[in-house]
Design a protein around this motif. Structure first.
Motif, mmCIF file in Angstrom:
data_model
loop_
_atom_site.group_PDB
_atom_site.id
_atom_site.type_symbol
_atom_site.label_atom_id
_atom_site.label_comp_id
_atom_site.label_asym_id
_atom_site.label_seq_id
_atom_site.Cartn_x
_atom_site.Cartn_y
_atom_site.Cartn_z
ATOM 1 N N VAL A 85 0.836 -1.199 0.000
ATOM 2 C CA VAL A 85 0.000 0.000 0.000
ATOM 3 C C VAL A 85 0.873 1.252 0.000
ATOM 4 O O VAL A 85 0.542 2.244 -0.642
ATOM 5 N N ARG A 86 2.000 1.215 0.685
ATOM 6 C CA ARG A 86 2.903 2.378 0.688
ATOM 7 C C ARG A 86 3.430 2.650 -0.719
ATOM 8 O O ARG A 86 3.639 3.797 -1.094
ATOM 9 N N ASP A 87 3.622 1.608 -1.516
ATOM 10 C CA ASP A 87 4.032 1.817 -2.909
ATOM 11 C C ASP A 87 2.958 2.587 -3.676
ATOM 12 O O ASP A 87 3.268 3.342 -4.597
ATOM 13 N N MET A 88 1.688 2.389 -3.302
ATOM 14 C CA MET A 88 0.579 3.095 -3.958
ATOM 15 C C MET A 88 0.470 4.541 -3.484
ATOM 16 O O MET A 88 0.087 5.418 -4.257
ATOM 17 N N LEU A 89 0.765 4.775 -2.190
ATOM 18 C CA LEU A 89 0.629 6.092 -1.570
ATOM 19 C C LEU A 89 1.884 6.391 -0.743
ATOM 20 O O LEU A 89 1.863 6.322 0.488
ATOM 21 N N PRO A 90 2.999 6.702 -1.392
ATOM 22 C CA PRO A 90 4.271 6.803 -0.674
ATOM 23 C C PRO A 90 4.341 7.862 0.428
ATOM 24 O O PRO A 90 5.084 7.697 1.390
ATOM 25 N N ASN A 91 3.548 8.928 0.325
ATOM 26 C CA ASN A 91 3.608 9.981 1.345
ATOM 27 C C ASN A 91 2.414 9.985 2.288
ATOM 28 O O ASN A 91 2.208 10.953 3.029
ATOM 29 N N ALA A 92 1.630 8.915 2.273
ATOM 30 C CA ALA A 92 0.517 8.804 3.213
ATOM 31 C C ALA A 92 1.061 8.536 4.607
ATOM 32 O O ALA A 92 2.208 8.107 4.784
ATOM 33 N N HIS A 93 0.227 8.788 5.597
ATOM 34 C CA HIS A 93 0.577 8.484 6.989
ATOM 35 C C HIS A 93 -0.025 7.117 7.309
ATOM 36 O O HIS A 93 -1.225 6.915 7.162
ATOM 37 N N PHE A 94 0.814 6.180 7.734
ATOM 38 C CA PHE A 94 0.372 4.812 8.010
ATOM 39 C C PHE A 94 0.208 4.607 9.503
ATOM 40 O O PHE A 94 1.118 4.936 10.280
ATOM 41 N N ALA A 95 -0.949 4.032 9.891
ATOM 42 C CA ALA A 95 -1.236 3.809 11.303
ATOM 43 C C ALA A 95 -1.851 2.429 11.493
ATOM 44 O O ALA A 95 -2.599 1.943 10.648
ATOM 45 N N ALA A 96 -1.524 1.812 12.627
ATOM 46 C CA ALA A 96 -2.109 0.534 13.007
ATOM 47 C C ALA A 96 -2.360 0.562 14.506
ATOM 48 O O ALA A 96 -1.635 1.222 15.255
ATOM 49 N N VAL A 97 -3.368 -0.154 14.926
ATOM 50 C CA VAL A 97 -3.655 -0.227 16.355
ATOM 51 C C VAL A 97 -2.549 -1.013 17.048
ATOM 52 O O VAL A 97 -2.022 -0.589 18.063
ATOM 53 N N TYR A 98 -2.175 -2.141 16.465
ATOM 54 C CA TYR A 98 -1.156 -3.009 17.050
ATOM 55 C C TYR A 98 -0.007 -3.200 16.068
ATOM 56 O O TYR A 98 -0.213 -3.164 14.857
ATOM 57 N N ALA A 99 1.196 -3.415 16.611
ATOM 58 C CA ALA A 99 2.374 -3.589 15.761
ATOM 59 C C ALA A 99 3.260 -4.690 16.312
ATOM 60 O O ALA A 99 3.387 -4.851 17.528
ATOM 61 N N LYS A 100 3.861 -5.423 15.412
ATOM 62 C CA LYS A 100 4.892 -6.397 15.749
ATOM 63 C C LYS A 100 6.222 -5.840 15.251
ATOM 64 O O LYS A 100 6.244 -5.027 14.320
ATOM 65 N N PRO A 101 7.341 -6.242 15.844
ATOM 66 C CA PRO A 101 8.634 -5.649 15.491
ATOM 67 C C PRO A 101 8.971 -5.654 14.006
ATOM 68 O O PRO A 101 9.497 -4.670 13.488
ATOM 69 N N SER A 158 5.012 -8.969 20.811
ATOM 70 C CA SER A 158 6.142 -9.708 20.251
ATOM 71 C C SER A 158 5.758 -10.361 18.929
ATOM 72 O O SER A 158 4.584 -10.609 18.657
ATOM 73 N N GLN A 159 6.758 -10.645 18.129
ATOM 74 C CA GLN A 159 6.516 -11.229 16.808
ATOM 75 C C GLN A 159 5.825 -12.576 16.896
ATOM 76 O O GLN A 159 5.070 -12.947 16.012
ATOM 77 N N ASP A 160 6.058 -13.310 17.978
ATOM 78 C CA ASP A 160 5.473 -14.652 18.104
ATOM 79 C C ASP A 160 4.154 -14.659 18.869
ATOM 80 O O ASP A 160 3.697 -15.700 19.330
ATOM 81 N N THR A 161 3.505 -13.511 18.972
ATOM 82 C CA THR A 161 2.197 -13.419 19.625
ATOM 83 C C THR A 161 1.102 -13.429 18.573
ATOM 84 O O THR A 161 1.217 -12.779 17.542
ATOM 85 N N TRP A 162 0.032 -14.178 18.848
ATOM 86 C CA TRP A 162 -1.125 -14.190 17.960
ATOM 87 C C TRP A 162 -2.201 -13.334 18.612
ATOM 88 O O TRP A 162 -2.605 -13.587 19.738
ATOM 89 N N ILE A 163 -2.659 -12.311 17.904
ATOM 90 C CA ILE A 163 -3.722 -11.451 18.418
ATOM 91 C C ILE A 163 -5.063 -12.029 17.993
ATOM 92 O O ILE A 163 -5.297 -12.269 16.811
ATOM 93 N N TYR A 164 -5.923 -12.239 18.980
ATOM 94 C CA TYR A 164 -7.291 -12.695 18.720
ATOM 95 C C TYR A 164 -8.190 -11.464 18.744
ATOM 96 O O TYR A 164 -8.480 -10.926 19.807
#
Length: 168
Positions: A113-129, A143-149
């Motif tokens: 998606v960033r390739d489509m909109l390179p200067n957009a602001h990207f946000a997520a509620v949760y992030a992994k490393p 952590s990367q090995d956590t599964w979010i339900y």
């Protein structure tokens, strides 16, 4: 990371709503935004909450399929592109557009998606490393090995203790 991971992070509707509002608070200073693009399907719910909180009326979706069996990430496919009118914002770079998702895991979807909109602001509620470098704003890191339900994936069932040996 699969749903059978011992590191489970269940999120209730109430918690998700609070976290999405916290994301909106963080984003308020980064705006104003002319439009929101939500990455479906996970980005639909937080985008609705953020759009309400930031009073953004122009909402678009981009559909990227990655988890084909809810367990492993497969080849990414763009099922629905962003409309030309949204892509044209910010001189065609996405400046003034907010892209919202529920989670950045590996960052692969956000990169497409960033390739489509390179200067957009990207946000997520949760992030992994692994996905953090691709986004600009998030609320909670796991952590990367956590599964979010997520609440839309769950029903009310018994949850075993984290350490079943401690029960007794």
């Amino acid at each position: 990371m699969s749903p059978s991971s011992p590191k489970a992070f269940p999120v209730s509707w109430d918690q998700f709503h609070r976290d999405a509002r916290a994301l909106a608070w963080r984003l308020a200073a980064a705006g104003p935004f002319e439009a929101i693009v939500c990455i479906t399907r996970g980005g639909l719910v937080p985008a609705a909450i953020v759009a309400r909180e930031l009073d953004v009326r122009l909402i678009e979706s981009v559909c990227v399929a990655s988890y084909h069996d809810y367990v492993t990430q497969g080849e990414l496919r763009v099922l629905k592109d962003i409309s030309p009118s949204i892509k044209a914002l910010g001189d065609g770079t996405g400046k003034g557009v907010l892209v919202v998702d529920d989670l950045t895991d590996t960052g692969k979807t956000a990169r497409i998606v960033r390739d489509m909109l390179p200067n957009a602001h990207f946000a997520a509620v949760y992030a992994k490393p692994a996905g953090r470098p691709v986004i600009d704003t998030f609320v909670t890191e796991v952590s990367q090995d956590t599964w979010i339900y997520f609440p839309w994936d769950m029903g009310l069932t018994y949850q075993a203790p984290i350490n079943e040996n401690s029960a007794g």
